[in-house]
Enzyme design. Sequence first.
Site, PDB file in Angstrom:
ATOM      1  N   ARG A  58       0.811  -1.215   0.000  1.00  0.00           N
ATOM      2  CA  ARG A  58       0.000   0.000   0.000  1.00  0.00           C
ATOM      3  C   ARG A  58       0.851   1.275   0.000  1.00  0.00           C
ATOM      4  NH1 ARG A  58      -3.902  -3.239   0.533  1.00  0.00           N
ATOM      5  NH2 ARG A  58      -4.343  -4.398   2.437  1.00  0.00           N
ATOM      6  N   ASP A  70       8.075   9.417  -4.729  1.00  0.00           N
ATOM      7  CA  ASP A  70       9.350  10.000  -4.308  1.00  0.00           C
ATOM      8  C   ASP A  70       9.744   9.655  -2.878  1.00  0.00           C
ATOM      9  OD1 ASP A  70       7.523  11.452  -2.853  1.00  0.00           O
ATOM     10  OD2 ASP A  70       8.011  13.398  -3.736  1.00  0.00           O
ATOM     11  N   ASN A  90      -3.165   7.993   6.820  1.00  0.00           N
ATOM     12  CA  ASN A  90      -2.004   7.173   7.174  1.00  0.00           C
ATOM     13  C   ASN A  90      -1.871   6.879   8.663  1.00  0.00           C
ATOM     14  OD1 ASN A  90      -1.385   7.327   4.460  1.00  0.00           O
ATOM     15  ND2 ASN A  90       0.146   8.932   4.713  1.00  0.00           N
ATOM     16  N   HIS A 189      -6.801  -4.578  -2.360  1.00  0.00           N
ATOM     17  CA  HIS A 189      -7.436  -5.046  -1.132  1.00  0.00           C
ATOM     18  C   HIS A 189      -7.699  -6.555  -1.160  1.00  0.00           C
ATOM     19  CE1 HIS A 189      -9.035  -0.755  -0.098  1.00  0.00           C
ATOM     20  NE2 HIS A 189      -7.739  -0.907   0.115  1.00  0.00           N
TER      21      HIS A 189
END
Length: 328
Positions: A58, A70, A90, A189
């Site tokens: 992920r 990046d 996150n 998923h």
Amino acid sequence: MSLLLHLILYLLLLTVVIGDILRPRFYSETCPDAESIVRREMKKAMIKEARSVASVMRFQFHDCFVNGCDASLLLDDTPNMIGEKLSLSNIDSLRSYEVVDDIKEALEKACPATVSCADIIIMASRDAVALTGGPDWEVTLGRKDSLTASQQDSDDVMPSPRANATYLIDLFKRFDLSVKDMVALSGSHSIGQGRCFSIMFRLYNQSGSGKPDPALEPDYKNKLNKLCPLGGDENVTGDLDATPLVFDNQYFKDLVSGRGFLNSDQTLYTTQETREYVKLFSEDQDEFFKAFEEGMVKMGDLQSGRDGEIRFNCRVANRRPIDVLLES
């Protein structure tokens, strides 16, 4: 003074552009074992904790959608920067950063200051899929690592579990990813787990109705009610599909039967524009694998065009030459 000049030149070498055009086997001469080292470390991580490889996979999504691929996602906060790890999508969700740390350490021993953290994410994501039974593809490499990260940039882009198919179509379109790409990439998923936090509204207050999502198959809803009761621990995790350790098309079969874990998953089947692809992938695993591979490659091509570097440590940006001058 001579030592200082050597240090500055060395740091400048680390911040030059490592390739405007990504290409396969980028490290064939500078670090020929790079891809085999990454896969070896991913195998070790999977043996240690099967769920970890899904978490690492992920990273490509959460990194590439925020200012390109990046490795900005991996940067720890500093006194002058709040990074992406604390963003809404996150925090308390992404995990297994230590797997990337282990990969980077192994690569630094083999080829110091050569392989970017951004490329590690791309290789490790591919390996996570391949090692769990999914497709295996050739990755293009040559990315640079970001010098900075931004929590706000992540918050502005990454979708929440409440997102629906229409929102996701518009989001992926911003990155020149098609409806088919979006549905196929949602198949990430196929492996891993999600938190109860992400589905409480579906179970008890869908769209502010005080009722569960009507798209939930009754037996599956009862199962989720037991896993995620009102007032319970919302950090408890549940499987994203019925075969969470195997990358296959079971995820799409589950959507057809009303057993999608996340709201953003289930709406792929209840929305007309995406339903045909859900049905296709549920019936033809090879078509899903082909589309997923194509989507991952296209997503991996996203770049910001910003200055970059090769980080020694994926969690910390290297000091720039100007920093050395200011301290001298």
